[in-house]
Design a protein around this motif. Structure first.
Motif, PDB file in Angstrom:
ATOM      1  N   GLU A   1       0.868  -1.591   0.134  1.00 44.04           N
ATOM      2  CA  GLU A   1       0.043   0.171  -0.009  1.00 44.04           C
ATOM      3  C   GLU A   1       0.522   1.237  -0.056  1.00 44.04           C
ATOM      4  O   GLU A   1       0.401   2.555  -0.469  1.00 44.04           O
TER       5      GLU A   1
ATOM      6  N   SER B   1       2.703   3.510   7.657  1.00 41.04           N
ATOM      7  CA  SER B   1       2.188   1.632   7.730  1.00 41.04           C
ATOM      8  C   SER B   1       3.763   0.782   7.932  1.00 41.04           C
ATOM      9  O   SER B   1       3.647   0.592   8.616  1.00 41.04           O
TER      10      SER B   1
ATOM     11  N   VAL C   1      -6.993  -1.596   4.881  1.00 44.89           N
ATOM     12  CA  VAL C   1      -6.934   0.232   4.359  1.00 44.89           C
ATOM     13  C   VAL C   1      -7.880   0.631   5.763  1.00 44.89           C
ATOM     14  O   VAL C   1      -7.572   1.867   5.525  1.00 44.89           O
TER      15      VAL C   1
ATOM     16  N   VAL D   1      -5.637   6.558   0.412  1.00 49.93           N
ATOM     17  CA  VAL D   1      -5.249   4.585   0.525  1.00 49.93           C
ATOM     18  C   VAL D   1      -5.962   4.267  -0.010  1.00 49.93           C
ATOM     19  O   VAL D   1      -7.127   4.277  -0.698  1.00 49.93           O
ATOM     20  N   HIS D   2      -4.664   3.385  -1.156  1.00 51.94           N
ATOM     21  CA  HIS D   2      -5.791   2.486  -2.093  1.00 51.94           C
ATOM     22  C   HIS D   2      -6.217   2.677  -2.639  1.00 51.94           C
ATOM     23  O   HIS D   2      -6.826   2.105  -3.757  1.00 51.94           O
TER      24      HIS D   2
ATOM     25  N   THR E   1      -8.392  -5.365  -4.066  1.00 60.20           N
ATOM     26  CA  THR E   1      -7.774  -6.153  -2.767  1.00 60.20           C
ATOM     27  C   THR E   1      -6.839  -7.540  -3.479  1.00 60.20           C
ATOM     28  O   THR E   1      -5.436  -6.932  -2.753  1.00 60.20           O
TER      29      THR E   1
END
Length: 454
Positions: free
Chosen positions: A37, A62, A87, A101-102, A107
């Motif tokens: 990520e 992170s 997440v 984020v993401h 996934t």
């Protein structure tokens, strides 16, 4: 307390190693998810899609986040995958940057790439152990280059070989596995960032450039196209482990049989209590070899599962993917255990040279009947020489005499070989080793990366 051999306090170091468990632990896996990520955010900042300060905040979060594993487990059971719950925690830890984020990912992008990072770390351990094992086997081949022993086919004595020749055969397989592993890495170590259906529609025209930077951040190869449902790379990694453990299982089988009381040609290293029986004080069971054989059989089943798991439906599978979650870590743990046992067992292997020589004499010279036949063939013709030696062998088997003594009483054989002394020389197994020594030298040269003599 654990419920399987892989997490059992009693058995975990028999079916894995602490080093390999650390690669596949929950903490390590979640750490890889976070690493992926963060790499995605950094790559997207380089593209100008995510603000640099937001990417920096995500990267910091992170590395510093304290994961609520109870919450993560509970939400994973509900969602079916751990990424969405993770997440949520990472976005909260990143503060105002959490909204980035993401970005554009799915996934499976995160999970696949994290698994590849685990595989890279795990294969580095396997490669190191294979190279260690190569050195151990090279030493055995070199030391016992000229140590004669019975070569066996169909569990019966066939022709003489040397123990160094046997070790060099084992060595050649390990060399090929090292080569296979090196060649496989570019096919296996692929990053994955492609979005929901693999088309990168979520990030637009700059998606492939973003994918390139993402793979650069993690030092992974960029795939030619999305591999969400093309699982050959993951399957290849486990299949490679099946080949490696298969070779180790063959070595283990040889050692176990050679350790049998009736053979007595080798023994596993002595450690007080290891391989002991609860009722028979004399027992010294070949435990390392037994574990190596068990690992080979277990990994073989995982190879079959991974091949079956390659058959994914459409652009996202409805179940085969989950097989990898089981087979991947267990295969690496079993392989690590097998390699560790092989290194221990072969480095300390006790070779009983006198027993090898004694076993060569069990057939009273019959093991070198071919040597006499081939020596007499130029003068008698191959078939006639075969028939005469065959008749002598029958007499030796029925009467229990020495083949050399019986052949010494056959004038045609004495004349064909020139003397009774020549018959006895041809009936000595140590004089009929073929090119065993030269083959050992060649295998050692190739293993060392040197041009082999022809």
């Amino acid at each position: 307390m654990g419920s399987t051999v892989f997490d059992s306090v009693l058995f975990r170091d028999m079916f894995g190693t602490a080093e390999m468990r650390a690669v596949f632990s929950d903490e390590a896996l979640v750490g890889r998810y976070l690493e992926v990520e963060a790499a995605l955010a950094r790559a997207q900042a380089r593209c100008g899609v995510v603000p640099k300060d937001a990417a920096a905040a995500i990267d910091t979060a992170s590395r510093s986040i304290v994961i609520d594993y109870d919450k993560l487990r509970h939400e994973t059971e509900i969602v079916g995958y751990p990424i969405l719950p993770l997440v949520h925690q990472l976005a909260a830890a990143a503060g105002d940057a959490g909204g980035f984020v993401h970005w554009g990912a799915t996934t499976q992008d995160i999970m696949d790439t994290a698994n590849v990072l685990q595989i890279r770390a795990a294969l580095a351990i396997v490669a190191r152990d294979l190279r260690d094992l190569r050195g151990i086997l090279a030493d055995l081949a070199r030391k016992y280059r000229d140590t004669p022993m019975a070569g066996r086919t169909h569990l019966q004595q066939a022709l003489p070989v040397t123990f160094g020749y046997k070790a060099a055969v084992w060595l050649s397989s390990i060399d090929r596995h090292i080569e296979r592993l090196d060649q496989a890495l570019p096919r296996i170590l692929l990053g994955e960032f492609a979005g929901a259906a693999g088309t990168l529609a979520s990030v637009g025209d700059g998606g492939l450039a973003m994918q390139t930077l993402f793979c650069e951040e993690l030092d992974l190869h960029q795939p030619a196209i999305t591999w969400h449902v093309a699982r050959d790379g993951i399957a290849e990694s486990v299949t490679l482990l099946g080949l490696i453990t298969g070779t180790l299982g063959k070595i283990a089988t040889d050692v176990m049989m050679m350790s049998a009381s009736e053979f007595g040609e080798v023994s596993e290293p002595f450690v007080p209590g290891r391989g002991a029986s609860s009722t028979m004080p004399q027992k010294r069971n070949p435990i390392s070899s037994e574990l190596m054989l068990a690992a080979a059989k277990a990994v073989r089943q995982h190879v079959a599962a991974m091949l079956d798991g390659m058959i994914h439906d459409f652009e996202r599978a409805t179940g085969p993917w989950h097989l990898e979650w089981v087979s991947l870590p267990e295969s690496f743990l079993l392989t690590a255990s097998s390699l560790a046992n092989a290194k221990f067992m072969l480095a300390g292997l006790v070779v009983h040279e006198q027993r090898m020589r004694k076993n060569l004499d069990l057939t009273h010279g019959l093991i070198v009947a071919e040597a006499v036949m081939m020596a007499a063939a130029p003068k008698l013709g191959r078939q006639h020489a075969h028939d005469m030696v065959y008749d002598a062998c029958r007499k030796a088997i029925e009467g229990g005499g020495q083949l050399a003594d019986i052949l010494a009483g056959v004038p045609e054989i004495v004349d064909a070989l020139g003397s009774v002394a020549a018959i006895r020389r041809h009936c000595d197994p140590a004089n009929y080793l073929g090119l065993s020594g030269q083959m050992v030298d060649r295998a050692l040269q190739i293993s060392a990366g040197k041009p082999a003599a022809t």
